[in-house]
Design a protein around this motif. Structure first.
Motif, short mmCIF file in Angstrom:
data_model
loop_
_atom_site.label_atom_id
_atom_site.label_comp_id
_atom_site.label_asym_id
_atom_site.label_seq_id
_atom_site.Cartn_x
_atom_site.Cartn_y
_atom_site.Cartn_z
N PRO A 14 13.75 -25.22 50.09
CA PRO A 14 12.60 -25.96 50.62
C PRO A 14 12.11 -27.02 49.64
O PRO A 14 11.93 -26.76 48.46
N MET A 15 11.92 -28.22 50.14
CA MET A 15 11.38 -29.32 49.34
C MET A 15 10.07 -29.78 49.98
O MET A 15 9.90 -29.72 51.19
N VAL A 16 9.15 -30.25 49.17
CA VAL A 16 7.88 -30.74 49.68
C VAL A 16 8.06 -32.18 50.14
O VAL A 16 8.56 -33.01 49.38
N PRO A 70 4.79 -19.87 50.32
CA PRO A 70 4.98 -18.43 50.57
C PRO A 70 6.45 -18.05 50.74
O PRO A 70 6.82 -16.89 50.55
N GLN A 71 7.30 -19.02 51.12
CA GLN A 71 8.72 -18.72 51.29
C GLN A 71 9.33 -18.21 49.99
O GLN A 71 10.31 -17.47 50.00
N ARG A 72 8.77 -18.64 48.85
CA ARG A 72 9.33 -18.28 47.56
C ARG A 72 8.46 -17.25 46.83
O ARG A 72 8.62 -17.04 45.63
N LEU A 161 7.85 -11.13 52.18
CA LEU A 161 7.23 -10.85 53.47
C LEU A 161 7.88 -11.70 54.56
O LEU A 161 8.07 -12.91 54.40
N GLN A 162 8.20 -11.06 55.69
CA GLN A 162 9.03 -11.67 56.72
C GLN A 162 8.26 -12.29 57.88
O GLN A 162 8.87 -12.83 58.79
N LEU A 163 6.94 -12.21 57.90
CA LEU A 163 6.20 -12.77 59.01
C LEU A 163 6.32 -14.29 59.04
O LEU A 163 6.40 -14.95 58.00
N VAL A 213 3.34 -12.22 43.81
CA VAL A 213 3.71 -13.31 42.92
C VAL A 213 3.97 -14.55 43.76
O VAL A 213 4.88 -14.56 44.60
N CYS A 214 3.17 -15.58 43.57
CA CYS A 214 3.18 -16.75 44.45
C CYS A 214 3.59 -18.00 43.68
O CYS A 214 3.12 -18.23 42.56
N GLU A 215 4.43 -18.82 44.32
CA GLU A 215 4.72 -20.13 43.76
C GLU A 215 3.75 -21.14 44.35
O GLU A 215 3.56 -21.20 45.58
#
Length: 413
Positions: A14-16, A70-72, A161-163, A213-215
């Motif tokens: 994923p890129m911003v 959240p993906q990472r 988390l898969q949601l 743990v959040c990026e």
């Protein structure tokens, strides 16, 4: 939102996106290594006991200056068992079997809520690739019944988390710094040892050392100023995601069942169905991830008003694996799945159908039920010599496209 190219060619990294364009609903910011960081979040309580399942693990992710990827991000916790006699085993879904329900709020609005998160993981992990299953086996114990250490040393579980709301389409970040109230609230409820474990009649477990743990990525002050000014003028951000909803439908005890799925005003991208015997699921022994048989199914079809799928003859039970890929143009995704065919029919039977392909723009290829009564019917024909009892239920997971709108308030459509 409008489609934004957020991935490197040939990759899901994923890129911003780089441009902020209010009028086209696109948003993003230029980022570099110095703007990226890690945020570690812990709940208020330190320990959670399965004998008090009402005590939710509540995690709040908030930051006044950052966007969140959240993906990472990943959840980490330790599980310790007590009262076990050494014969205790976890279910093959792995360490996350100790979690029951999961709810996510963004900007005070409930955007995802599942009463049985383990059921979602069970069917999702079942169709993962070989490489992905190796990862899950190491970090979560998927496919293993010996993952949990029954000594007081405990076992550490790490889980993405898969949601859908925590995996937005197009790899977008979540704008924590622009949300009202508590930016993100994640609530997890504990599973009963009866459902989480095998041979667990006298056991209970305690969860501690919970970390999320959040990026995060910090935009420039100029970017934030422009974003806040735009929102104050009535603009908003749009973020699309796929929401999973579970519907449990008891069967009638006859050789034909018609299940009505109320999907009014939905954009459906996929469906999955599993049959579960409630008596087998409630026992204190046995692997709860291996109680999904074919319920004597012979054939099935979908109907909506005068429309039916398939057009003429019904799907047969043997079509269940491949029918999930029928609508996927130029896609052979199912061929890469590491599916255990030896246990599929009598332990992990699953019906799937997709209305959108990985190579299609998901908003345009969903089954659009907006403006209809939305009553999608699933017609099931069972073997008269093997009719499922009324203790058997069909668990349907519906995947729908939802749009979050972040502005002065948070809305979901």
């Amino acid at each position: 939102m409008a489609v934004v190219n957020t991935s490197v060619s040939g990759s899901t990294y994923p890129m911003v996106p780089r441009n902020w364009i209010y009028e086209s609903s696109q948003f993003g910011m230029t980022s570099d290594a110095l703007s990226e960081n890690i945020l570690v979040v812990r709940p208020v309580k330190e320990t959670y006991d399965s004998r008090s399942p009402g005590n939710l693990i509540q995690i709040k992710v908030d930051n006044p200056t950052c966007f969140w990827r959240p993906q990472r991000s990943f959840l980490s916790f330790r599980v310790r068992f007590y009262g076990a006699d050494g014969s205790i085993q976890n279910n093959t879904v792995g360490g996350m079997s100790v979690i029951k329900g999961l709810t996510v709020k963004l900007g005070g609005k409930v955007v995802d809520s599942l009463d049985d998160y383990v059921e979602l993981l069970s069917q999702t992990y079942q169709f993962e690739t070989t490489g992905r299953k190796k990862y899950l086996r190491h970090f979560e114990g998927y496919g293993r019944t010996d993952f949990f250490n029954t000594t007081n040393e405990g076992t550490v579980v790490r889980h993405h988390l898969q949601l859908g709301s925590l995996n937005p389409l197009n790899g977008q970040p979540i704008p924590l710094c622009l949300l009202t109230g508590n930016s993100c609230e994640i609530s997890l409820s504990l599973n009963s040892p009866t459902y989480a474990l095998q041979n667990a009649a006298n056991a209970y477990f305690v969860i501690d050392e919970v970390r999320y743990v959040c990026e995060v990525v910090g935009p420039s002050s100029e970017f934030l100023a422009a974003a806040h000014a735009g929102i104050q003028k009535g603009h908003y951000l749009e973020m699309d995601y796929v929401q999973a909803t579970q519907i449990i439908s008891p069967l009638s005890g006859s050789s034909m069942n018609t299940i009505i799925l109320p999907l009014t005003n939905s954009r459906v991208v996929g469906l999955s169905h599993r049959f579960r015997n409630d008596d087998s699921y409630a026992t204190t022994t046995g692997n709860k991830e291996r109680v999904y048989n074919d319920a004597g199914l012979l054939s099935y079809r979908y109907t909506l008003g005068g429309w039916r799928l398939p057009l003429q003859e019904d799907f047969t039970r043997e079509d269940a694996v491949m029918s999930g890929a029928l609508s996927m143009s130029n896609s052979s995704m199912y061929e890469s799945e590491d599916l255990d065919f030896t246990t599929f029919d009598d332990q992990q039977f699953t019906i799937r159908h997709s209305f959108a392909s990985k190579d299609e723009e998901i908003m345009g290829s969903s089954l659009n039920l907006i403006g209809t009564d939305g009553n999608l019917r699933v017609v099931l024909h069972h073997d008269p010599a093997n009719v499922p009892s009324t203790r058997v239920s069909m668990i349907t997971t519906v995947y729908t496209v939802r749009t979050l709108m972040f502005g002065l308030t948070t809305s979901i459509i």
